[in-house]
Design an enzyme around this catalytic site. Structure first.
Site, PDB file in Angstrom:
ATOM      1  N   HIS A 159       0.845  -1.197   0.000  1.00 52.20           N
ATOM      2  CA  HIS A 159       0.000   0.000   0.000  1.00 52.20           C
ATOM      3  C   HIS A 159       0.880   1.248   0.000  1.00 52.20           C
ATOM      4  O   HIS A 159       1.476   1.601   1.022  1.00 52.20           O
ATOM      5  CB  HIS A 159      -0.912  -0.045   1.251  1.00 52.20           C
ATOM      6  CG  HIS A 159      -1.888   1.070   1.339  1.00 52.20           C
ATOM      7  ND1 HIS A 159      -2.398   1.510   2.538  1.00 52.20           N
ATOM      8  CD2 HIS A 159      -2.457   1.845   0.387  1.00 52.20           C
ATOM      9  CE1 HIS A 159      -3.238   2.489   2.314  1.00 52.20           C
ATOM     10  NE2 HIS A 159      -3.291   2.722   1.026  1.00 52.20           N
ATOM     11  N   ASN A 209      -5.239   3.615   6.944  1.00 58.67           N
ATOM     12  CA  ASN A 209      -6.581   4.167   6.744  1.00 58.67           C
ATOM     13  C   ASN A 209      -7.502   3.966   7.938  1.00 58.67           C
ATOM     14  O   ASN A 209      -8.454   4.722   8.120  1.00 58.67           O
ATOM     15  CB  ASN A 209      -7.205   3.595   5.474  1.00 58.67           C
ATOM     16  CG  ASN A 209      -6.645   4.290   4.244  1.00 58.67           C
ATOM     17  OD1 ASN A 209      -6.439   5.505   4.263  1.00 58.67           O
ATOM     18  ND2 ASN A 209      -6.369   3.532   3.203  1.00 58.67           N
TER      19      ASN A 209
HETATM   20  N1  3HC Z   1       5.751  13.685  -7.920  1.00 60.30           N
HETATM   21  C1  3HC Z   1       6.975  14.089  -7.636  1.00 60.30           C
HETATM   22  N2  3HC Z   1       7.245  15.044  -6.726  1.00 60.30           N
HETATM   23  C2  3HC Z   1       6.191  15.644  -6.119  1.00 60.30           C
HETATM   24  C3  3HC Z   1       4.869  15.267  -6.377  1.00 60.30           C
HETATM   25  C4  3HC Z   1       4.657  14.238  -7.333  1.00 60.30           C
HETATM   26  N3  3HC Z   1       3.442  13.792  -7.633  1.00 60.30           N
HETATM   27  N4  3HC Z   1       4.047  16.022  -5.589  1.00 60.30           N
HETATM   28  C5  3HC Z   1       4.837  16.837  -4.879  1.00 60.30           C
HETATM   29  N5  3HC Z   1       6.119  16.597  -5.188  1.00 60.30           N
HETATM   30  C6  3HC Z   1       7.299  17.191  -4.552  1.00 60.30           C
HETATM   31  C7  3HC Z   1       7.509  18.638  -4.880  1.00 60.30           C
HETATM   32  O1  3HC Z   1       8.272  18.778  -6.049  1.00 60.30           O
HETATM   33  C8  3HC Z   1       8.245  19.152  -3.646  1.00 60.30           C
HETATM   34  O2  3HC Z   1       9.613  18.780  -3.683  1.00 60.30           O
HETATM   35  P1  3HC Z   1      10.724  19.496  -2.709  1.00 60.30           P
HETATM   36  O3  3HC Z   1      10.360  19.153  -1.302  1.00 60.30           O
HETATM   37  O4  3HC Z   1      12.024  18.871  -3.134  1.00 60.30           O
HETATM   38  O5  3HC Z   1      10.616  20.965  -2.966  1.00 60.30           O
HETATM   39  C9  3HC Z   1       7.624  18.345  -2.530  1.00 60.30           C
HETATM   40  O6  3HC Z   1       7.051  17.184  -3.118  1.00 60.30           O
HETATM   41  C10 3HC Z   1       6.570  19.135  -1.839  1.00 60.30           C
HETATM   42  O7  3HC Z   1       5.613  19.529  -2.814  1.00 60.30           O
HETATM   43  P2  3HC Z   1       5.078  21.031  -3.004  1.00 60.30           P
HETATM   44  O8  3HC Z   1       6.142  22.013  -2.649  1.00 60.30           O
HETATM   45  O9  3HC Z   1       4.429  21.121  -4.335  1.00 60.30           O
HETATM   46  O10 3HC Z   1       3.874  21.142  -2.009  1.00 60.30           O
HETATM   47  P3  3HC Z   1       3.787  20.839  -0.494  1.00 60.30           P
HETATM   48  O11 3HC Z   1       5.021  21.241   0.238  1.00 60.30           O
HETATM   49  O12 3HC Z   1       2.484  21.415  -0.113  1.00 60.30           O
HETATM   50  O13 3HC Z   1       3.710  19.257  -0.406  1.00 60.30           O
HETATM   51  C11 3HC Z   1       2.559  17.222  -0.402  1.00 60.30           C
HETATM   52  C12 3HC Z   1       2.753  18.524  -1.122  1.00 60.30           C
HETATM   53  C13 3HC Z   1       3.815  16.355  -0.502  1.00 60.30           C
HETATM   54  C14 3HC Z   1       1.412  16.502  -1.128  1.00 60.30           C
HETATM   55  C15 3HC Z   1       2.239  17.523   1.111  1.00 60.30           C
HETATM   56  O14 3HC Z   1       1.202  18.465   1.211  1.00 60.30           O
HETATM   57  C16 3HC Z   1       1.840  16.295   1.875  1.00 60.30           C
HETATM   58  O15 3HC Z   1       2.667  15.536   2.330  1.00 60.30           O
HETATM   59  N6  3HC Z   1       0.506  16.111   2.070  1.00 60.30           N
HETATM   60  C17 3HC Z   1      -0.026  14.973   2.776  1.00 60.30           C
HETATM   61  C18 3HC Z   1      -0.051  13.800   1.841  1.00 60.30           C
HETATM   62  C19 3HC Z   1      -0.619  12.582   2.497  1.00 60.30           C
HETATM   63  O16 3HC Z   1      -1.029  12.578   3.644  1.00 60.30           O
HETATM   64  N7  3HC Z   1      -0.661  11.498   1.734  1.00 60.30           N
HETATM   65  C20 3HC Z   1      -1.264  10.274   2.182  1.00 60.30           C
HETATM   66  C21 3HC Z   1      -2.660  10.238   1.682  1.00 60.30           C
HETATM   67  S1  3HC Z   1      -3.475   8.790   2.210  1.00 60.30           S
HETATM   68  C22 3HC Z   1      -3.105   7.660   1.065  1.00 60.30           C
HETATM   69  O17 3HC Z   1      -2.459   7.900   0.071  1.00 60.30           O
HETATM   70  C23 3HC Z   1      -3.649   6.305   1.317  1.00 60.30           C
HETATM   71  C24 3HC Z   1      -4.820   5.978   0.436  1.00 60.30           C
HETATM   72  O18 3HC Z   1      -5.137   4.634   0.637  1.00 60.30           O
HETATM   73  C25 3HC Z   1      -6.037   6.825   0.698  1.00 60.30           C
END
Ligand code: 3HC
Length: 301
Positions: A159, A209
């Site tokens: 996962h 989850n």
């Molecule tokens: N691919 C590659 N790199 C990415 C990316 C992607 N899809 N999305 C973001 N990044 C990178 C950015 O380039 C940036 O890199 P850096 O740190 O080297 O500068 C870094 O990630 C942070 O991105 P941003 O600066 O654009 O934006 P944020 O600082 O706001 O971070 C985020 C975005 C990483 C999504 C952060 O908000 C986060 O960690 N959010 C929580 C995510 C989370 O909880 N995920 C779990 C969800 S639950 C799940 O998936 C389970 C399922 O079963 C439901």
């Protein structure tokens, strides 16, 4: 499966001594599937990405390119590595062709038990008998999926978290009959992706989850009761608990339909109403307000 160091033409060396996989097949080219294809290809694996929809495959390749470009812009990889990564991903429309040569298949299709069972039957019929069959399911029973195959010892949950290229966790879920060898292989493989495996047992919602979704659901209840507005609820959890996103923003990001679906599975699986999705969540999903992907959820995009 032991002791080899692999070198795929034009690729990084796959140096973990404990595994010798090189061919990974990913079923489903949506957000999770393309993220999983991205991280394996970047680490030098040859990846077959399968989806029945040509449009989905095209969109997935564009997304992978865009996300690799983000990594180039940040100096994490260079342009040559980006191009080599893209060249290691091959797209397929059907399972029978796409699983040939696979050492590991990761299913990341729609979160529907019957669809996943049908895919697992096809995977079992077409993949090499030694191939491990993993699922990226967020909450469906690994044991039930394993039971439709003739290799339940080689079926496991893997996962990943969204966004896959960024998040470090891989929740590794053992079904009732998953063998120790299968678990060990997946644990080592996860480390090879520079991710951290956390091994858990099979139960509705697993761990990630089971803890995340009740928090999101409670935030929706608080919002529905008018205790505060969405931005304030999110701000409280960001500032007070150091969460990178507040629960309502995260729900929009994950997809409100996905959140509801996971809560439904836990509600039924534990036979406990405490997991029942908040009526507001149910209504929003019914209205097609699914979050970022539809342009509206708790916020507008
Ligand atoms: N691919 C590659 N790199 C990415 C990316 C992607 N899809 N999305 C973001 N990044 C990178 C950015 O380039 C940036 O890199 P850096 O740190 O080297 O500068 C870094 O990630 C942070 O991105 P941003 O600066 O654009 O934006 P944020 O600082 O706001 O971070 C985020 C975005 C990483 C999504 C952060 O908000 C986060 O960690 N959010 C929580 C995510 C989370 O909880 N995920 C779990 C969800 S639950 C799940 O998936 C389970 C399922 O079963 C439901």
């Amino acid at each position: 499966m032991h002791g080899k160091v692999l070198l795929i033409p034009g690729s990084a060396e796959i140096t973990n001594q404990k595994i010798s996989m090189k061919n990974i097949t990913v079923v489903g080219a949506g957000t999770m599937g393309n993220g999983i294809a991205h991280v394996f290809a970047l680490k030098g694996f040859r990846v077959h990405l399968i989806d029945a929809s040509e449009a989905a495959l095209e969109k997935a390749m564009q997304t992978i390119e865009k996300n690799l470009q983000r990594q180039v812009s940040k100096g994490i990889i260079n342009e040559v590595e980006k191009q080599e990564t893209l060249q290691r991903i091959f797209t397929f429309f059907n399972i029978a062709e796409g699983v040939q040569q696979a050492d590991l298949v990761i299913e990341a299709a729609t979160e529907n038990s019957e669809i996943k069972k049908s895919i697992f039957k096809q995977l079992d019929e077409n993949a090499h008998p030694d191939c491990i069959l993993a699922t990226n399911t967020s909450s469906i029973s690994i044991t039930q999926l394993a039971n439709v195959t003739n290799r339940p010892n080689k079926v496991i949950g893997m996962h990943f978290m969204n966004p896959v290229p960024v998040m470090k966790l891989v929740e590794v879920i053992n079904g009732k009959e998953t063998s120790e060898a299968t678990t060990n292989t997946i644990v080592e493989l996860t480390k090879l992706l520079d991710k951290i495996p956390c091994v858990v047992k099979d139960a509705p919602g697993f761990i990630a989850n089971r803890i995340l979704m009740p928090m999101i659901n409670e935030a929706i209840h608080a919002f529905a009761e008018g205790i505060s507005d969405a931005a304030t609820i999110d701000q409280i959890m960001k500032l007070g608990m150091a969460h990178p996103m507040g629960p309502l923003q995260l729900a929009d990001y994950i997809g409100l339909d996905v959140c509801k679906n996971i809560l439904d599975i836990m509600n039924t699986g534990f036979n406990n109403e405490k997991y029942a999705p908040c009526p507001l969540l149910v209504n929003m999903v019914a209205q097609g307000k699914l979050g970022v992907k539809t342009g509206e959820g708790f916020y507008k995009y």
